[in-house]
Design a protein around this motif. Structure first.
Motif, PDB file in Angstrom:
ATOM      1  N   SER A   8      -7.884  32.405  -1.663  1.00 25.55           N
ATOM      2  CA  SER A   8      -6.895  31.425  -2.114  1.00 25.55           C
ATOM      3  C   SER A   8      -5.742  31.369  -1.127  1.00 25.55           C
ATOM      4  O   SER A   8      -5.460  32.343  -0.420  1.00 25.55           O
ATOM      5  CB  SER A   8      -6.370  31.781  -3.510  1.00 25.55           C
ATOM      6  OG  SER A   8      -5.815  33.088  -3.534  1.00 25.55           O
ATOM      7  N   HIS A  51     -11.005  33.550 -15.977  1.00 24.96           N
ATOM      8  CA  HIS A  51     -11.648  34.166 -14.814  1.00 24.96           C
ATOM      9  C   HIS A  51     -13.002  34.764 -15.190  1.00 24.96           C
ATOM     10  O   HIS A  51     -13.985  34.624 -14.452  1.00 24.96           O
ATOM     11  CB  HIS A  51     -10.753  35.258 -14.235  1.00 24.96           C
ATOM     12  CG  HIS A  51      -9.578  34.748 -13.470  1.00 24.96           C
ATOM     13  ND1 HIS A  51      -9.697  34.009 -12.313  1.00 24.96           N
ATOM     14  CD2 HIS A  51      -8.243  34.876 -13.684  1.00 24.96           C
ATOM     15  CE1 HIS A  51      -8.502  33.708 -11.850  1.00 24.96           C
ATOM     16  NE2 HIS A  51      -7.592  34.212 -12.672  1.00 24.96           N
ATOM     17  N   TYR A 109      -7.617  30.314  -6.864  1.00 25.54           N
ATOM     18  CA  TYR A 109      -8.381  31.521  -7.173  1.00 25.54           C
ATOM     19  C   TYR A 109      -8.834  31.418  -8.617  1.00 25.54           C
ATOM     20  O   TYR A 109      -8.033  31.287  -9.528  1.00 25.54           O
ATOM     21  CB  TYR A 109      -7.471  32.735  -6.913  1.00 25.54           C
ATOM     22  CG  TYR A 109      -7.558  33.904  -7.869  1.00 25.54           C
ATOM     23  CD1 TYR A 109      -8.728  34.652  -7.985  1.00 25.54           C
ATOM     24  CD2 TYR A 109      -6.450  34.284  -8.626  1.00 25.54           C
ATOM     25  CE1 TYR A 109      -8.781  35.750  -8.848  1.00 25.54           C
ATOM     26  CE2 TYR A 109      -6.493  35.382  -9.476  1.00 25.54           C
ATOM     27  CZ  TYR A 109      -7.663  36.106  -9.586  1.00 25.54           C
ATOM     28  OH  TYR A 109      -7.717  37.189 -10.434  1.00 25.54           O
ATOM     29  N   ASN A 161      -9.573  41.165   0.429  1.00 25.81           N
ATOM     30  CA  ASN A 161      -9.598  41.033  -1.027  1.00 25.81           C
ATOM     31  C   ASN A 161      -8.584  41.937  -1.710  1.00 25.81           C
ATOM     32  O   ASN A 161      -8.130  41.652  -2.813  1.00 25.81           O
ATOM     33  CB  ASN A 161     -10.985  41.374  -1.566  1.00 25.81           C
ATOM     34  CG  ASN A 161     -12.023  40.318  -1.245  1.00 25.81           C
ATOM     35  OD1 ASN A 161     -11.696  39.140  -1.082  1.00 25.81           O
ATOM     36  ND2 ASN A 161     -13.280  40.725  -1.156  1.00 25.81           N
ATOM     37  N   GLY A 178      -7.713  37.070  -0.268  1.00 24.82           N
ATOM     38  CA  GLY A 178      -9.163  36.971  -0.358  1.00 24.82           C
ATOM     39  C   GLY A 178      -9.794  36.824   1.013  1.00 24.82           C
ATOM     40  O   GLY A 178      -9.264  36.131   1.884  1.00 24.82           O
ATOM     41  N   SER A 228      -2.493  36.707  -8.535  1.00 23.64           N
ATOM     42  CA  SER A 228      -1.699  35.776  -7.739  1.00 23.64           C
ATOM     43  C   SER A 228      -0.383  36.390  -7.264  1.00 23.64           C
ATOM     44  O   SER A 228       0.223  35.911  -6.309  1.00 23.64           O
ATOM     45  CB  SER A 228      -1.416  34.500  -8.530  1.00 23.64           C
ATOM     46  OG  SER A 228      -0.715  34.791  -9.723  1.00 23.64           O
ATOM     47  N   LYS A 250     -13.056  36.617 -10.843  1.00 20.29           N
ATOM     48  CA  LYS A 250     -12.780  37.905 -10.225  1.00 20.29           C
ATOM     49  C   LYS A 250     -13.804  38.937 -10.678  1.00 20.29           C
ATOM     50  O   LYS A 250     -14.535  38.738 -11.658  1.00 20.29           O
ATOM     51  CB  LYS A 250     -11.372  38.380 -10.574  1.00 20.29           C
ATOM     52  CG  LYS A 250     -11.110  38.580 -12.071  1.00 20.29           C
ATOM     53  CD  LYS A 250      -9.657  38.933 -12.324  1.00 20.29           C
ATOM     54  CE  LYS A 250      -9.374  39.064 -13.824  1.00 20.29           C
ATOM     55  NZ  LYS A 250      -7.960  39.373 -14.089  1.00 20.29           N
ATOM     56  N   PRO A 294     -10.840  39.087  -6.023  1.00 20.83           N
ATOM     57  CA  PRO A 294     -11.152  37.661  -6.183  1.00 20.83           C
ATOM     58  C   PRO A 294     -12.571  37.326  -5.727  1.00 20.83           C
ATOM     59  O   PRO A 294     -13.100  37.936  -4.795  1.00 20.83           O
ATOM     60  CB  PRO A 294     -10.119  36.984  -5.278  1.00 20.83           C
ATOM     61  CG  PRO A 294      -9.887  37.983  -4.179  1.00 20.83           C
ATOM     62  CD  PRO A 294      -9.962  39.335  -4.857  1.00 20.83           C
TER      63      PRO A 294
END
Length: 359
Positions: A46, A221, A33, A184, A174, A161, A36, A42
């Motif tokens: 993942s 990210h 991942y 998600n 996701g 995560s 975002k 995300p």
């Protein structure tokens, strides 16, 4: 939440003082991942192995009042309070009762805090599980379908995560058209057939660097928003979900090795090609990767590597290859580990409730 629910919840809160504790594991993503939007949504799905030995144990003492106290391994950590305050701010819409409580948080990791292993997944999932259990105890009606889904939603709002650490074995976070019920907003337990070889897969974490990362994952990210290869990456991740679904069902370890190593190198390639760019791998990271590939070619053992958003290397292999692989670790790879430190782990069963109200 209805008025009756609110009355029952308020009645149960009167002078309540309860300690709740959970342990929750870390996880290692196979499909990464990276990127975002909004609040922890995300940009690609993942999939991860939930680990067993790398875990956080958290006890939360809920009492009427306000404020937060937090300790790690018995030492007060006031510097952690802003992160917890931000997390509570994010979840207060789902759990408004929290504004009436003081939280005294005691947490500890099974791995050294200075090991370089990210503890946000295990730490935020353990805290979220404590909060959801207390919400149940005071009669608060959860917004999700079940306990673990609510815990995954809260975990996601603390650390993306962490949503995957709520489930043992293999977890998905996701939306993907290739995996039913994937979302998600929360993770789910991997919903498809898993070949037995992947149910007790091993992960030796080779500790290359113990320093705090120079660039936070949050910044990393955000850089995907303007990354020149962002659309190609998101397309690749969706294709890899489709591919790994077949791999996990058939037990094709050779294809597993090719896909997961590509995912690891893609993750760091994205970091090195963003603007600004950054490099988190270290010289010993590359030396370990070279040694793994050399040993795999010579021994024909199905060992492979993956990387998190840092310098450490996760050495992955089937349980059947454990004896020879551990010899390789101790004879060859340990020289590249900081302080000769490594952690031998494997796919685990997920979080464990430690509270016993009957005591």
């Amino acid at each position: 939440m209805t008025r009756n629910d609110q009355k029952n919840c308020s009645r149960n809160q009167i002078n309540l003082s309860v300690k709740i504790s959970w342990e929750s594991p870390s996880n290692i993503a196979l499909i990464k991942y990276w990127g975002k939007r909004d609040i922890q949504i995300p940009l690609n799905p993942s999939i991860s192995f939930t680990l067993s030995k790398c875990k956080t144990t958290t006890e939360v003492h809920f009492t009427k009042g306000t404020g937060i106290d937090i300790s790690l391994d018995g030492k007060d950590k006031p510097e952690f309070i802003p992160k917890i305050e931000n997390y509570l701010q994010r979840i207060k819409e789902r759990h408004p009762w929290l504004v009436s409580y003081r939280l005294q948080i005691k947490t500890s990791n099974s791995f050294p805090h200075s090991s370089g292993i990210a503890s946000s997944a295990s730490g935020m999932s353990a805290l979220s599980l404590c909060i959801v259990e207390f919400a149940n105890k005071i009669g608060f009606k959860l917004g999700a379908l079940d306990f673990y889904q609510e815990a995954s939603i809260l975990s996601r709002l603390g650390s993306g995560s962490a949503s995957r650490s709520i489930y043992g074995g293999i977890a998905v976070w996701g939306e993907s058209s290739y995996l039913k019920n994937s979302r998600n907003e929360y993770a789910i337990k991997y919903p498809e057939i898993i070949h037995p070889i992947f149910k007790n897969y091993c992960d030796v974490i080779l500790i290359v660097d113990t320093k705090e990362k120079q660039v936070s994952s949050t910044l990393g990210h955000s850089l995907m928003d303007s990354h020149p290869f962002n659309e190609q990456r998101f397309s690749q991740a969706h294709k890899h979900v489709k591919d790994i679904k077949r791999i996990l069902q058939t037990g094709n370890v050779d294809d597993f090795i090719q896909l997961t190593e590509l995912e690891a190198l893609t993750l760091h390639g994205l970091m090195m090609s963003s603007s600004p760019n950054f490099i988190l791998i270290k010289p010993n990271t590359l030396k370990i990767i070279e040694k793994i590939r050399e040993f795999r070619n010579n021994s024909k053992l199905p060992i492979s590597f993956t990387l998190d958003a840092g310098a450490n290397v996760h050495l992955l292999f089937p349980n059947s290859a454990k004896n020879k692989t551990m010899e390789f670790v101790k004879n060859t790879l340990i020289q590249f580990c900081r302080g000769e430190n490594f952690i031998s782990d494997h796919v685990g069963l997920g979080p464990k409730r430690l509270t016993n109200f009957e005591e």
